[in-house]
Design a protein around this motif. Structure first.
Motif, mmCIF file in Angstrom:
data_model
loop_
_atom_site.group_PDB
_atom_site.id
_atom_site.type_symbol
_atom_site.label_atom_id
_atom_site.label_comp_id
_atom_site.label_asym_id
_atom_site.label_seq_id
_atom_site.Cartn_x
_atom_site.Cartn_y
_atom_site.Cartn_z
ATOM 1 N N SER A 95 11.906 33.915 55.370
ATOM 2 C CA SER A 95 12.171 34.984 54.403
ATOM 3 C C SER A 95 11.524 34.686 53.057
ATOM 4 N N THR A 96 11.647 33.443 52.578
ATOM 5 C CA THR A 96 11.050 33.120 51.272
ATOM 6 C C THR A 96 9.533 33.302 51.302
ATOM 7 N N LEU A 97 8.916 32.914 52.415
ATOM 8 C CA LEU A 97 7.459 33.011 52.507
ATOM 9 C C LEU A 97 6.992 34.457 52.613
ATOM 10 N N PHE A 98 7.710 35.270 53.385
ATOM 11 C CA PHE A 98 7.289 36.665 53.524
ATOM 12 C C PHE A 98 7.589 37.475 52.265
ATOM 13 N N LEU A 99 8.661 37.154 51.562
ATOM 14 C CA LEU A 99 8.909 37.802 50.272
ATOM 15 C C LEU A 99 7.810 37.441 49.283
ATOM 16 N N MET A 100 7.338 36.194 49.360
ATOM 17 C CA MET A 100 6.201 35.787 48.537
ATOM 18 C C MET A 100 4.960 36.591 48.916
ATOM 19 N N GLY A 101 4.727 36.756 50.214
ATOM 20 C CA GLY A 101 3.563 37.517 50.669
ATOM 21 C C GLY A 101 3.584 38.957 50.189
ATOM 22 N N VAL A 102 4.756 39.584 50.205
ATOM 23 C CA VAL A 102 4.883 40.957 49.713
ATOM 24 C C VAL A 102 4.583 41.024 48.225
ATOM 25 N N SER A 103 5.050 40.032 47.465
ATOM 26 C CA SER A 103 4.795 40.019 46.018
ATOM 27 C C SER A 103 3.305 39.857 45.714
ATOM 28 N N VAL A 104 2.625 39.029 46.499
ATOM 29 C CA VAL A 104 1.179 38.850 46.312
ATOM 30 C C VAL A 104 0.440 40.154 46.611
ATOM 31 N N GLU A 105 0.853 40.832 47.687
ATOM 32 C CA GLU A 105 0.246 42.121 48.030
ATOM 33 C C GLU A 105 0.398 43.127 46.885
ATOM 34 N N ARG A 106 1.579 43.208 46.332
ATOM 35 C CA ARG A 106 1.833 44.170 45.254
ATOM 36 C C ARG A 106 1.054 43.805 43.986
ATOM 37 N N TYR A 107 0.967 42.519 43.700
ATOM 38 C CA TYR A 107 0.238 42.075 42.511
ATOM 39 C C TYR A 107 -1.247 42.400 42.632
ATOM 40 N N PHE A 108 -1.850 42.073 43.768
ATOM 41 C CA PHE A 108 -3.275 42.365 43.971
ATOM 42 C C PHE A 108 -3.542 43.870 43.924
ATOM 43 N N GLU A 179 11.361 17.754 50.659
ATOM 44 C CA GLU A 179 10.024 18.333 50.781
ATOM 45 C C GLU A 179 10.096 19.832 51.049
ATOM 46 N N MET A 180 11.091 20.253 51.828
ATOM 47 C CA MET A 180 11.285 21.679 52.088
ATOM 48 C C MET A 180 11.644 22.413 50.797
ATOM 49 N N PHE A 181 12.419 21.771 49.950
ATOM 50 C CA PHE A 181 12.749 22.359 48.649
ATOM 51 C C PHE A 181 11.488 22.596 47.830
ATOM 52 N N LEU A 182 10.579 21.633 47.842
ATOM 53 C CA LEU A 182 9.352 21.754 47.048
ATOM 54 C C LEU A 182 8.365 22.744 47.660
ATOM 55 N N VAL A 183 8.159 22.635 48.977
ATOM 56 C CA VAL A 183 7.095 23.400 49.631
ATOM 57 C C VAL A 183 7.542 24.808 50.013
ATOM 58 N N LEU A 184 8.743 24.925 50.575
ATOM 59 C CA LEU A 184 9.178 26.195 51.148
ATOM 60 C C LEU A 184 10.077 27.008 50.229
ATOM 61 N N PHE A 185 10.524 26.417 49.121
ATOM 62 C CA PHE A 185 11.316 27.195 48.166
ATOM 63 C C PHE A 185 10.648 27.289 46.798
ATOM 64 N N CYS A 186 10.341 26.136 46.196
ATOM 65 C CA CYS A 186 9.781 26.157 44.841
ATOM 66 C C CYS A 186 8.434 26.874 44.791
ATOM 67 N N THR A 187 7.552 26.541 45.720
ATOM 68 C CA THR A 187 6.226 27.162 45.716
ATOM 69 C C THR A 187 6.305 28.680 45.897
ATOM 70 N N PRO A 188 7.010 29.190 46.920
ATOM 71 C CA PRO A 188 7.134 30.653 47.021
ATOM 72 C C PRO A 188 7.828 31.287 45.821
ATOM 73 N N THR A 192 6.052 34.050 43.591
ATOM 74 C CA THR A 192 6.693 35.364 43.536
ATOM 75 C C THR A 192 7.026 35.747 42.102
ATOM 76 N N THR A 193 7.537 34.796 41.328
ATOM 77 C CA THR A 193 7.874 35.071 39.922
ATOM 78 C C THR A 193 6.626 35.452 39.131
ATOM 79 N N CYS A 231 20.367 34.153 46.792
ATOM 80 C CA CYS A 231 20.463 33.809 48.208
ATOM 81 C C CYS A 231 19.936 32.418 48.539
ATOM 82 N N PHE A 232 18.832 32.036 47.943
ATOM 83 C CA PHE A 232 18.151 30.810 48.373
ATOM 84 C C PHE A 232 18.324 29.619 47.430
ATOM 85 N N CYS A 233 18.623 29.877 46.175
ATOM 86 C CA CYS A 233 18.688 28.786 45.197
ATOM 87 C C CYS A 233 19.823 27.787 45.481
#
Length: 315
Positions: A95-108, A179-188, A192-193, A231-233
């Motif tokens: 979910s975090t990764l796909f929400l990030m993907g949607v935000s990138v799509e909207r930004y571009f 590592e999951m906190f850094l890669v799969l939460f912080c990065t997305p 997204t922000t 939800c994720f924090c």
């Protein structure tokens, strides 16, 4: 078995999420499936994958309900324990990764509209989707590694699912969680922000977009960021605390509850992200109301007939 107030709270969250999230995500899945089949667009492919992830999560949620009803003891076949946890945690990070993907799509779409239209290819979204699924499931496979790790005393408490870790298990688990906190939460979350803040800033500067559309787009962006935080924090903060203290926090189960709600909050994002979903929801509501009116209309003649018969008998 009598449930404690804490277990009742957990069960209530699971039930509310399941009852509200399942029909909403089925509707979203059907809508995006039809759209992708007829005219695939990158954002629809991303949202379709997000709905699939939520549906998988919801289908395995009853296993967690059984665990709560059993006093947080695992009474189901043991192979379902790591499987249900693997699904539970994988879908969080999917979910975090796909929400990030949607935000990138909207930004571009607003920052580089011409280049976006030229490179607006569904294949890129498909490749990104495959990557998101692989990286999430690969990280969460740690569940299987830890669950079947031989404890130091040579025994394993099979009545407790993915808790009461030994020292050997924690030595494997805690670094991976961090590592999951850094890669799969912080990065997305950071991406997204950045995308949504930039999206809002650019959108406000455009004069040819109506105020209503701006407000809806801004509300969607802020809502997505709110979902990320609420939800994720908490769950991901437990990874940091566990890594610093080198133990699995006892409140980790409570931190997971907000992430459970994500499955019934995502459909709200679907609704405001797609006019097709909005139309489908309106059609469903109007269909239900139409059936209710039809049932009421059918009952009226019957009640009128009974009234007529009663009046005749009195005469």
């Amino acid at each position: 078995m009598t449930l404690t107030p804490h277990d009742q709270l957990i069960l209530s969250v699971y039930i509310v999420t399941f009852v509200t999230g399942l029909p909403a995500n089925i509707l979203a899945f059907y809508t995006f499936s039809v759209k992708v089949h007829h005219k695939p667009a990158p954002i629809d492919i991303l949202l379709l994958n997000l709905s699939v992830s939520d549906l998988i999560f919801l289908l395995f949620l009853p296993f967690r309900m059984v665990e709560v009803l059993s006093g947080m003891r695992w009474v189901l076949p043991y192979f379902l324990c790591p499987l249900s946890n693997f699904i539970f945690y994988s879908t969080i990070y999917i979910s975090t990764l796909f929400l990030m993907g949607v935000s990138v799509e909207r930004y571009f779409g607003v920052a580089y509209p011409i280049r976006y239209k030229i490179n607006h290819k569904p294949m890129y979204a498909i490749m990104a989707s495959v990557f998101f699924w692989v990286i999430s499931t690969a990280h969460c496979s740690i569940v299987y590694i830890v669950q079947y790790q031989k404890p130091g005393n040579g025994t394993q408490n099979v009545s407790i699912c993915y808790e009461d870790f030994t020292k050997e298990q924690l030595n494997i688990l805690l670094p991976v969680r961090f590592e999951m906190f850094l890669v799969l939460f912080c990065t997305p979350f950071l991406i997204t922000t950045f995308c949504y803040i930039s999206f809002i800033r650019i959108l406000l500067s455009l004069p040819n977009i109506s105020r209503r559309r701006k407000q809806r787009a801004i509300g969607l962006a802020l809502g997505t960021l709110l979902v990320f935080n609420l939800c994720f924090c908490p769950y991901n903060i437990s990874h940091v605390v566990g890594f610093v203290k080198w133990q699995s926090p006892t409140w980790r189960v409570d931190a997971l509850l907000p992430s459970t709600f994500n499955a019934c909050l995502d459909p709200i994002i679907f609704y405001f992200s797609s006019s097709d979903v909005q139309n489908r929801v309106r059609n469903c509501i109007s269909g239900v109301l139409g059936r209710i009116r039809a049932i009421g209309f059918c009952k009226r003649p019957s009640s009128s007939l009974h009234s007529y018969q009663a009046d005749t008998e009195q005469l």
